[in-house]
Design an enzyme around this catalytic site. Sequence first.
Site, PDB file in Angstrom:
ATOM      1  N   ASP A   1       0.824  -1.211   0.000  1.00 20.60           N
ATOM      2  CA  ASP A   1       0.000   0.000   0.000  1.00 20.60           C
ATOM      3  C   ASP A   1       0.858   1.262   0.000  1.00 20.60           C
ATOM      4  O   ASP A   1       1.964   1.275   0.546  1.00 20.60           O
ATOM      5  CB  ASP A   1      -0.911  -0.029   1.241  1.00 20.60           C
ATOM      6  CG  ASP A   1      -2.025   0.993   1.154  1.00 20.60           C
ATOM      7  OD1 ASP A   1      -2.398   1.391   0.028  1.00 20.60           O
ATOM      8  OD2 ASP A   1      -2.529   1.407   2.222  1.00 20.60           O
TER       9      ASP A   1
ATOM     10  N   ASN B   1     -11.137  -2.515  -5.176  1.00 22.99           N
ATOM     11  CA  ASN B   1     -10.367  -1.574  -6.002  1.00 22.99           C
ATOM     12  C   ASN B   1     -11.048  -1.239  -7.338  1.00 22.99           C
ATOM     13  O   ASN B   1     -10.683  -0.261  -7.991  1.00 22.99           O
ATOM     14  CB  ASN B   1      -8.935  -2.074  -6.242  1.00 22.99           C
ATOM     15  CG  ASN B   1      -8.042  -1.988  -5.024  1.00 22.99           C
ATOM     16  OD1 ASN B   1      -7.155  -2.826  -4.810  1.00 22.99           O
ATOM     17  ND2 ASN B   1      -8.231  -0.973  -4.193  1.00 22.99           N
TER      18      ASN B   1
HETATM   19  C1  IPE Z   1      -5.503  -2.705  -0.123  1.00 23.37           C
HETATM   20  O1  IPE Z   1      -5.128  -1.381  -0.288  1.00 23.37           O
HETATM   21  C2  IPE Z   1      -5.520  -3.411  -1.448  1.00 23.37           C
HETATM   22  C3  IPE Z   1      -4.216  -3.640  -2.079  1.00 23.37           C
HETATM   23  C4  IPE Z   1      -3.067  -3.293  -1.588  1.00 23.37           C
HETATM   24  C5  IPE Z   1      -4.262  -4.308  -3.360  1.00 23.37           C
HETATM   25  P1  IPE Z   1      -6.200  -0.213  -0.436  1.00 23.37           P
HETATM   26  O2  IPE Z   1      -5.466   1.037  -0.616  1.00 23.37           O
HETATM   27  O3  IPE Z   1      -7.190  -0.569  -1.481  1.00 23.37           O
HETATM   28  O4  IPE Z   1      -6.940  -0.254   0.982  1.00 23.37           O
HETATM   29  P2  IPE Z   1      -7.834   0.848   1.694  1.00 23.37           P
HETATM   30  O5  IPE Z   1      -8.898   1.234   0.732  1.00 23.37           O
HETATM   31  O6  IPE Z   1      -6.964   1.988   2.037  1.00 23.37           O
HETATM   32  O7  IPE Z   1      -8.362   0.173   2.916  1.00 23.37           O
HETATM   33  C1  IPE Z   2      -1.617   0.282  -3.361  1.00 17.19           C
HETATM   34  O1  IPE Z   2      -1.376   1.646  -3.343  1.00 17.19           O
HETATM   35  C2  IPE Z   2      -1.932  -0.253  -4.728  1.00 17.19           C
HETATM   36  C3  IPE Z   2      -3.293  -0.771  -4.891  1.00 17.19           C
HETATM   37  C4  IPE Z   2      -4.233  -0.762  -3.993  1.00 17.19           C
HETATM   38  C5  IPE Z   2      -3.600  -1.371  -6.187  1.00 17.19           C
HETATM   39  P1  IPE Z   2      -2.557   2.699  -3.346  1.00 17.19           P
HETATM   40  O2  IPE Z   2      -2.949   2.981  -4.744  1.00 17.19           O
HETATM   41  O3  IPE Z   2      -3.666   2.229  -2.477  1.00 17.19           O
HETATM   42  O4  IPE Z   2      -1.871   3.974  -2.722  1.00 17.19           O
HETATM   43  P2  IPE Z   2      -2.465   4.933  -1.598  1.00 17.19           P
HETATM   44  O5  IPE Z   2      -2.850   4.061  -0.437  1.00 17.19           O
HETATM   45  O6  IPE Z   2      -3.659   5.621  -2.188  1.00 17.19           O
HETATM   46  O7  IPE Z   2      -1.360   5.867  -1.261  1.00 17.19           O
HETATM   47 MG    MG Z   3      -4.079   2.405  -0.523  1.00 17.97          MG
END
Ligand code: IPE
Ligand code: IPE
Ligand code: MG
Length: 249
Positions: free
Chosen positions: A22, A70
């Site tokens: 993340d 997502n």
């Molecule tokens: C969790 O991260 C999913 C992945 C890393 C693929 P998110 O960024 O989607 O989680 P939330 O929405 O902050 O809980």
């Molecule tokens: C994780 O990084 C990747 C996926 C969930 C696919 P994020 O895209 O959630 O990045 P932040 O959490 O918004 O910084």
């Molecule tokens: Mg995230």
Amino acid sequence: MKSYKEDICPERLPQHVAIIMDGNGRWAKAKGEKRTFGHKNAIKAVRNAINACNEIHIPYLTLYTFSSENWNRPADEVDTLMNLLSETLLAEAEEIFSKGLRMHVIGDVTQLPELVREQLLNVVEMTRDNTSGNLILALNYGAQKEILKAVKEISSKVKEGIITADDIDEKMFSRHLYTRDFPDVDLLIRTSGEVRISNFLLWQIAYAELQFLDILWPDFTKEDFFKCIVDYQTKERRYGKTSEQLQNN
Ligand code: IPE
Ligand code: IPE
Ligand code: MG
């Protein structure tokens, strides 16, 4: 400079490490770039995690790559993620194969774009006889849906008289999850500073050690991974018992 790797005890390695990768969006924003720039720069960190795992011979690594939630992101971000996945699979297939890794996918792949699905199946098929380690990608994965799917399958078996309600225990339930062939998670790592599970492997982390790192995923290095393992090895996993009981064994 000394590496954390030297402090790792090879006899007490976690068998299954899972990572919530993340912080890509925030990493990009901090650089004044678009979120998708963060996703593009996340591939190196993925390679770091895979290589670190491979170097110390951890047999199972699960990467949370795309959650069932997502899909709710802006369409252009979802498109970028799917394209990136497709490109990366194509570019890295040989490398995964030559490391002796076997790739698996957990989640509902039927909803992924056709091309991505084909490429996934291709790498899964190509690596199916590999035995040096297992790389598990969680794609369109949501733990609650996974649990419900298991409940539905089990209840129809009860209805058809294949099993009785008394046959249902933890072991048999586990066999109805996507992760049926893998041990439960020993260590769960989440980057980005967020302290939550986000619908990842709810059943399988029942007794996992949890580590939340203040690092954004694109910055994640092999040393970060090794440090996680060193920290993991300082924990006493009691499974409900007392410390004295464990020491007497
Ligand atoms: C969790 O991260 C999913 C992945 C890393 C693929 P998110 O960024 O989607 O989680 P939330 O929405 O902050 O809980
Ligand atoms: C994780 O990084 C990747 C996926 C969930 C696919 P994020 O895209 O959630 O990045 P932040 O959490 O918004 O910084
Ligand atoms: Mg995230």
